[in-house]
Design a protein around this motif. Structure first.
Motif: not given
Length: 316
Positions: A19-26, A29-34, A72-80, A82-86
């Motif tokens: 998913t690296l090619n779509y990092r900004v869009a993802l 979208l993930t931040l908006l979803c969370y 459940g979601t708080t253990c997933f979204y912040p980590k993912i 952060w990972a998208m920016l790393s």
């Protein structure tokens, strides 16, 4: 020949490589979803807590059900996020085990809360005269504790057993940590037998809860057939629970299918299926209860109307 990497200090989440090619869009979208998940769940939780008229067993269970969704979601979204920016997508060994614990316990608790809510509806419709004596504050507190602590304890035992395994790889082909994927990295499959036994115990408990829910609603439906008042109560209060159960069941079945047979699918589809349980139920559940349960809907709408009126007066 496998190289023993038993002293693993971190894992590579290789699911991000696709998913690296779509990092900004993802990321957007993930931040908006969370943010939306947090908004709708917190709105429903706060509404129930602040309104004394909703300090009833059914609404208390709905409130804790949505709290579990946030857990459940708080253990997933912040980590993912952060990972998208790393540049390197890693997670510490302990962090991976904690995430796996939260994922498993949250999913199991969802089913436990649905079972508790089905019992509440069974008592309310099939034994209305005994409702307040059976569903006392102490009984509701006991149901909430059992619904959350039992899955957490069983999942914790499984994670502790996983932590003793010697691992031969640091690569998890997923966007997040799940106990199943960690166990697959074990150097000696024979050591995972105890893990499998505990997992089967959890599966048996979940199956028991599922059949208990079915049994409860069979009695509820049978009672409602002969009463117009009970039919109206069923449509008003039971349909949201059944809808949540359907969403939960479909999401879990997709996840099981992905874990068992996902190797035949493209990486993108695997990732979509893997996270759908962390997207659809946490969004749909508070919306379903918020729109369908009259007290919650009217209370939320009155708050929105009040704020709009207040803002208009402020402008003029």
């Amino acid at each position: 020949m496998m190289h023993n990497v038993s002293h693993v200090s971190f894992f590579f989440l290789s699911g991000f490589n696709y998913t690296l090619n779509y990092r900004v869009a993802l990321f957007s979208l993930t931040l908006l979803c969370y943010c939306f998940i947090v908004l709708v769940n917190v709105a429903l939780i706060v509404t129930i807590i602040l309104d004394k008229n909703m300090h009833e067993p059914m609404y208390s269970l709905v409130c804790t059900f949505c709290m579990n969704g946030l857990y459940g979601t708080t253990c997933f979204y912040p980590k993912i996020l952060w990972a998208m920016l790393s540049p390197v997508h890693v997670i510490s060994y302990s962090g991976c085990l904690i995430q796996a614990l939260v994922m498993y316990s949250s999913a199991s608790s969802d089913l436990s809360f649905l079972a508790a809510m089905s019992y509440d509806r069974y008592v309310a419709i099939c034994r209305p005269l005994d409702y307040h004596s059976i569903m006392s504050k102490q009984r509701v507190l006991l149901l909430v504790c059992f619904s959350w602590l039992t899955p957490v304890c069983i999942s914790a035992i499984n994670i502790i057993l996983t932590s003793r395994l010697k691992l031969c790889s640091q690569y998890i082909d997923k966007l997040f940590c799940v106990n199943f994927n960690i166990v697959k990295l074990a150097c000696f499959p024979a050591e995972t037998i105890v893990n499998s036994i505990v997992s089967y115990i959890l599966i048996v408990i979940c199956l028991f809860l599922f059949f208990f829910i079915v049994w409860s609603y069979m009695y509820v439906v049978n009672t409602c057939v002969h009463s117009l008042e009970n039919r109206a109560k069923f449509m008003q209060t039971c349909v949201p629970h059944l809808t949540s159960l359907l969403i939960f069941s479909v999401s879990v079945l997709f996840d099981i299918f992905n874990m068992r047979f996902g190797s035949n699918l493209s990486p993108t589809i695997q990732n979509v299926i893997a996270i759908e349980y962390l997207v659809i139920p946490p969004i749909m559940n508070p919306l379903i209860y918020g729109f369908k349960l009259t007290k919650i809907r009217s209370r939320i709408l009155s708050r929105i109307t009040f704020k709009i009126t207040f803002l208009r007066k402020g402008l003029y």
